[in-house]
Write a protein that holds these residues in place. Structure first.
Motif, mmCIF file in Angstrom:
data_model
loop_
_atom_site.group_PDB
_atom_site.id
_atom_site.type_symbol
_atom_site.label_atom_id
_atom_site.label_comp_id
_atom_site.label_asym_id
_atom_site.label_seq_id
_atom_site.Cartn_x
_atom_site.Cartn_y
_atom_site.Cartn_z
ATOM 1 N N LYS A 1 5.969 43.961 -19.396
ATOM 2 C CA LYS A 1 5.650 43.142 -20.547
ATOM 3 C C LYS A 1 4.137 43.161 -20.806
ATOM 4 O O LYS A 1 3.670 43.382 -21.925
ATOM 5 C CB LYS A 1 6.127 41.705 -20.294
ATOM 6 C CG LYS A 1 6.174 40.845 -21.536
ATOM 7 C CD LYS A 1 6.717 39.442 -21.242
ATOM 8 C CE LYS A 1 8.176 39.471 -20.775
ATOM 9 N NZ LYS A 1 8.712 38.110 -20.513
ATOM 10 N N SER B 1 2.715 46.559 -21.884
ATOM 11 C CA SER B 1 3.128 46.859 -23.261
ATOM 12 C C SER B 1 2.335 46.062 -24.278
ATOM 13 O O SER B 1 2.043 46.532 -25.370
ATOM 14 C CB SER B 1 4.610 46.547 -23.446
ATOM 15 O OG SER B 1 5.389 47.378 -22.617
ATOM 16 N N LEU B 2 2.017 44.833 -23.872
ATOM 17 C CA LEU B 2 1.367 43.923 -24.813
ATOM 18 C C LEU B 2 -0.144 44.123 -24.860
ATOM 19 O O LEU B 2 -0.754 44.094 -25.938
ATOM 20 C CB LEU B 2 1.671 42.481 -24.395
ATOM 21 C CG LEU B 2 2.169 41.533 -25.476
ATOM 22 C CD1 LEU B 2 3.215 42.185 -26.336
ATOM 23 C CD2 LEU B 2 2.672 40.248 -24.844
ATOM 24 N N GLU C 1 5.704 56.046 -31.350
ATOM 25 C CA GLU C 1 5.466 54.881 -32.202
ATOM 26 C C GLU C 1 6.455 53.772 -31.876
ATOM 27 O O GLU C 1 6.130 52.593 -31.963
ATOM 28 C CB GLU C 1 5.621 55.267 -33.675
ATOM 29 C CG GLU C 1 4.618 56.322 -34.124
ATOM 30 C CD GLU C 1 5.140 57.136 -35.292
ATOM 31 O OE1 GLU C 1 6.171 56.757 -35.893
ATOM 32 O OE2 GLU C 1 4.524 58.186 -35.609
ATOM 33 N N THR C 2 7.654 54.208 -31.532
ATOM 34 C CA THR C 2 8.746 53.272 -31.294
ATOM 35 C C THR C 2 8.549 52.444 -30.032
ATOM 36 O O THR C 2 8.686 51.226 -30.040
ATOM 37 C CB THR C 2 10.062 54.067 -31.122
ATOM 38 O OG1 THR C 2 10.328 54.731 -32.337
ATOM 39 C CG2 THR C 2 11.195 53.147 -30.749
ATOM 40 N N HIS C 3 8.257 53.105 -28.946
ATOM 41 C CA HIS C 3 8.181 52.417 -27.662
ATOM 42 C C HIS C 3 6.839 51.710 -27.543
ATOM 43 O O HIS C 3 5.785 52.335 -27.561
ATOM 44 C CB HIS C 3 8.353 53.418 -26.526
ATOM 45 C CG HIS C 3 8.670 52.768 -25.212
ATOM 46 N ND1 HIS C 3 7.724 52.084 -24.486
ATOM 47 C CD2 HIS C 3 9.827 52.679 -24.508
ATOM 48 C CE1 HIS C 3 8.287 51.615 -23.373
ATOM 49 N NE2 HIS C 3 9.562 51.963 -23.369
ATOM 50 N N GLN C 4 6.918 50.382 -27.380
ATOM 51 C CA GLN C 4 5.710 49.573 -27.415
ATOM 52 C C GLN C 4 4.661 50.040 -26.401
ATOM 53 O O GLN C 4 3.481 50.160 -26.718
ATOM 54 C CB GLN C 4 6.075 48.106 -27.154
ATOM 55 C CG GLN C 4 5.113 47.144 -27.818
ATOM 56 C CD GLN C 4 5.479 45.694 -27.518
ATOM 57 O OE1 GLN C 4 6.504 45.418 -26.899
ATOM 58 N NE2 GLN C 4 4.633 44.775 -27.960
ATOM 59 N N LEU C 5 5.113 50.298 -25.185
ATOM 60 C CA LEU C 5 4.168 50.711 -24.144
ATOM 61 C C LEU C 5 3.506 52.030 -24.501
ATOM 62 O O LEU C 5 2.279 52.176 -24.409
ATOM 63 C CB LEU C 5 4.882 50.828 -22.796
ATOM 64 C CG LEU C 5 4.031 51.360 -21.637
ATOM 65 C CD1 LEU C 5 2.824 50.473 -21.398
ATOM 66 C CD2 LEU C 5 4.863 51.487 -20.366
ATOM 67 N N TYR C 6 4.299 52.986 -24.944
ATOM 68 C CA TYR C 6 3.773 54.309 -25.287
ATOM 69 C C TYR C 6 2.727 54.169 -26.398
ATOM 70 O O TYR C 6 1.609 54.698 -26.299
ATOM 71 C CB TYR C 6 4.916 55.217 -25.728
ATOM 72 C CG TYR C 6 4.652 56.703 -25.612
ATOM 73 C CD1 TYR C 6 3.377 57.223 -25.437
ATOM 74 C CD2 TYR C 6 5.714 57.609 -25.660
ATOM 75 C CE1 TYR C 6 3.161 58.582 -25.326
ATOM 76 C CE2 TYR C 6 5.503 58.980 -25.545
ATOM 77 C CZ TYR C 6 4.224 59.458 -25.382
ATOM 78 O OH TYR C 6 4.020 60.812 -25.273
ATOM 79 N N ALA C 7 3.081 53.428 -27.423
ATOM 80 C CA ALA C 7 2.155 53.237 -28.550
ATOM 81 C C ALA C 7 0.853 52.594 -28.069
ATOM 82 O O ALA C 7 -0.248 53.024 -28.435
ATOM 83 C CB ALA C 7 2.812 52.378 -29.623
ATOM 84 N N LYS C 8 1.008 51.583 -27.232
ATOM 85 C CA LYS C 8 -0.166 50.876 -26.718
ATOM 86 C C LYS C 8 -1.070 51.827 -25.922
ATOM 87 O O LYS C 8 -2.298 51.792 -26.045
ATOM 88 C CB LYS C 8 0.300 49.721 -25.824
ATOM 89 C CG LYS C 8 -0.783 48.713 -25.522
ATOM 90 C CD LYS C 8 -0.942 47.740 -26.663
ATOM 91 C CE LYS C 8 -2.318 47.111 -26.670
ATOM 92 N NZ LYS C 8 -2.562 46.377 -27.905
#
Lengths: 189, 189
Positions: A13, A16-17, A91-98
């Motif tokens: 969490k 990702s955040l 773009e979809t996966h929050q962690l990857y994007a972050k």
DNA sequence: GAGTGACCAGAAATGATTTTTAGTCATACG
DNA sequence: CGTATGACTAAAAATCATTTCTGGTCACTC
């Protein structure tokens, strides 16, 4: 409630955040409702905890790519679907994007390393599929590692990079047309 | 001795030696043996002076690529020679090499911009050649812009990026074999 | 009127000081 | 006992006041 599991979820969490750097071990401990020391009974250090999270994400990515498979579709169509799926993941996966954001903005070394690992994993995945297709006689024999690398990099360039310079996204049909005209032309039996 | 020319030469020397950021207008003035104010009668600001130098370098790159042309060789062979020549330029040309270093280390925005310009120029160059080849009937009609982009990015990946992850350089024959098997397969008549 | 360098304002470097944080370990607790 | 904990530490990072540097200007010179 498994302590190790709580920690993994809290870390996932937080990473990702807030990304890698902005996630503190104190914070993970607080979210997981454990003492900070407890984290260190399961993970040697912050980086190892991070790796555990990323490994889980790689599994998810493979699963997402596998889910794009359509029984009966051509190798080319399935390869396209799989590659697009993996690229959408950025773009979809929050962690990857972050992590991509963090890499661009902060250049955190641990993040750069991990992003490379993920790309290598994606290329390996493609390579696997190519090798299986060759074994099944769906593709002509070829240097699977090189072809996988070329395919991945080409998709990355067309799907991700193109938009950055040209302002406008490249539409999917044009990509399919180009790639199947060129790279796949000699591979398919 | 033309003052403008002196300034251009001084700037080229300094940018090549120290990069964009570490080059000061005072330094350029000193090397060129002019007052600092004089520079501003020819160039609006540091960035415009930089652009002038880079434009000259792009000319040189085109010239180097053109010099790789062999009368009578196939389009494919010539395209390969030209692309390799342009990619070699990244290490060969002192200014280009310096700018790549600066981009990696400092992220100077003016440098990032300019490097993009150079890449765009390279792609345009390839596109030109493809269009001419199509007009001459050496290649099948195709989306020249897209194909040029794909070709350039593929070469960049195979020649430059591959070495960074895999430690070992990819040898030229393997590259030729792969590219002519795939990308060129459908283009050549 | 072309050329110049002292000058200026804003940006960047420096470094002393404070705050944060990864990781440890003596202690509490079940 | 052995597992969990959070106060503790050393090192890294953020902050901030101060100084230095540098792109750009312009009053002056030749």
């Amino acid at each position: 409630m498994d302590r190790r599991q709580e920690i993994l979820e809290a870390a996932a969490k937080s990473f990702s955040l807030f990304g890698y750097k902005a996630t503190t071990m104190d914070q993970v401990a607080k979210i997981a409702n454990v003492g900070k020391g407890t984290i260190y009974t399961f993970f040697a250090n912050k980086e190892e905890l991070f790796h555990a999270i990323v490994l889980k994400m790689i599994e998810e990515m493979r699963a997402a790519a596998d889910a794009a498979f359509v029984e009966g579709a051509s190798f080319q169509q399935n390869a396209h679907a799989r590659l697009m799926q993996m690229l959408k993941f950025r773009e979809t996966h929050q962690l990857y994007a972050k992590l991509i954001d963090e890499e661009k903005a902060l250049r955190t070394p641990a993040v750069s390393e991990v992003l490379q690992t993920i790309e290598k994993e994606a290329v390996s995945y493609i390579q696997e599929k190519i090798e299986k297709a060759i074994a099944k006689g769906e593709l002509k024999p070829c240097d699977a590692e090189l072809v996988a690398y070329l395919l991945f990099k080409s998709y990355l360039a067309l799907v991700v990079d193109w938009g950055k310079n040209h302002g406008t996204e490249l539409d999917e049909e044009r990509i399919v047309a180009l790639i199947s005209d060129t790279i796949f032309k000699s591979l398919v039996i």
